[in-house]
Each structure stands twice: as structure tokens, then as C-alpha cells.
Write a protein that holds these residues in place. Sequence first.
Motif: not given
Length: 338
Positions: A156-157, A208-211, A227-229, A267-271
Amino acid sequence: MTLKLGVIGTGAIGQEHIRRCSQVLQGARVVAVSDINIEVAQAAIAKLGLHAEVCANGHDVVISQDVDAVLVTSWDPTHEEFTLAAIAAGKPVFCEKPLAMTAEGCRRIVEAEMKAGRRLVQVGFMRPYDAGYRALKKVITDGEIGEPLMLHCAHRNMNVPESYTTDMAITNTLIHELDVLRWLTDDDYKTVQVVFPRTTSKSHAKLKDPQIVLFETQGGIRIDVEIFVNCSYGYDIQCEVVGENGIAKLPEPSSILMRKDARLSETILTDWKDRFIDAYDVELQAFINDATAGKLKGPSAWDGYAASVAADACLKAQNSGAVEPVNLPPRPVFYDKL
């Protein structure tokens, strides 16, 4: 001995690798660089205070008498060309993914390496060097949860630009899972299917997101990868292995547990660079050590080819909606010696 490195491509990842090879890692020195924009190359070494030759093109880096080994971090469509050039020059080459733009291109690299008679190529798949994935691999290898039956994974992004299209979910995002899941399970893919849930409102017309990508391996393991970007909340990599006797899960990145404002939170990373920064260090240090010793042991050209073959099947499955075969030929004996 100090391994003298030539770097082709001084964009974001190229500059990061130059920095770590110059300031973090041991046993190597960057002596030559090139970029399609020579001013970018000049600025990259000036920023780090390096004394390195700025070459007119990547081929000049490869053939330089001062260069012992090559890092290919240039524009993706040039990877095959420069990797083949390094093989022809008999120099170890670390090539960022993708190894080539097509499976056929990867196959040409495999054939050139076999003709050279020794391992010269390492592909920039960094996840096998991540401490969490290595711990998960050990659990599987040691048989602590029995034979793996299923894997549930997610990539996930937070968001992606409008230039990111549906196919890039495979070629730019899933490509890491395509490699690391083969490594985790010590198994190859047999079939793949891609299904599309309802598209998020945060996506755009070309994506098309997610897949969800569904694999069956040759050994009968079932794998699903989400995959969820445009997930919006952070950069999140998940992998859970369901075995006959238990379940093992990829550990979360280390973070502080906070009690504040009546909430318990982490905290969740973002990069993505923060998530795998240590793995990049370990990966390149291993390449430096192995290239100096004359025996590469990291992700091989065959691994790059296998990922590309699987990616092609995924792209076909995106369009067909059907269960598609993954037609990977038997691994050559040359790579069995690794």
C-alpha cells in the motif's frame, strides 16, 4: 582492497547509492558517474564533495580503466543495454529493477552471463536483505509453522501521481513481491489471476485501484497480494504466512507506542525509502563484498528474468480477467550452482 565503482544514472536512487557507498558503506569508492543530463551528474558528486570522473555516457563508465564494478541506476529502458555492456567488459554489475523492460530482454542478459561463465549480475531487489523478511524466511526454513499453505500480502502507498497507470501496479509495485515471495517460499508461480474491487474515489481515470493478484505456486501454495496505491494513510507492507502448524507475520517497522489524548497509537511510515533504508545498505554492502571476492550471491539475473515472466503473466491477467499460466522455463544448471 577498495572496489572502484562507476555509477550510471544520478537521479534520486543513483544519488542515494552514491551517498551510501561514499559515506555509509565500507570497501568501495565511486570513481566515475554519468547521467543523461551531465549537469545533474556534476551536481550529484559536488553535493557530496566527491572527486569522480563525470563521463559523457554510460558506456564510458563501463569501459573506464578505473572502474572495477558498475551500478546501473539510470532510466529503466536503458538497464538492459548497460548491463549487457558490463557483462561484455567482464565487470560485476548491480542493476536496479527492472533488469530489462521485457522478459526477452532479461533472457538476453541471462544468456550473456552464462556465456561469460560466471555470475556478474545482481538485481536491485532489496527485500531479501530486510531484517523482517529474513526473520520470516528463517521461520519458514526452520519448519516452525510447518509447510506453508497460504500467503496474505499487501503493498500500500499513500498516493501516486496521475502518470501512474494500472499496468504500473504490476511493473513498478508488485515487482518486489514477485521476487521476494519466490524467495520466501522457494517456489515458482504456476498461475495468476487479477481481480479489481470497486475503485477508490481517490484514484484517477487511468488507474484501477485497488487490485488483488491471486497466485498458485508450482507446489500448490495460494498467495493473494492486495495492491492499493492510494490508501491515503501511509506506506504499508504486509505479509502473513499460514502454515500447517501456525502463522507467521512480517514484523512491523519499529516505532514508538504513544499514549496521548486518550489514544494509544503508533506512527505509520509514509515513505518507502524510510521503510527499507537499512535493507538498501545491507544489499549494497553485500554486493561490494561479493564483487571484491569475485563471487556474487545476491538476487541473480535469473531472478530478474523470473520476476519479469511473472509480471508479463500478471499484465495479461489484468486484461483477460482469466487465470493465466506463468510459463517460466526450468532454471539453468548454471544458476543451480549459486
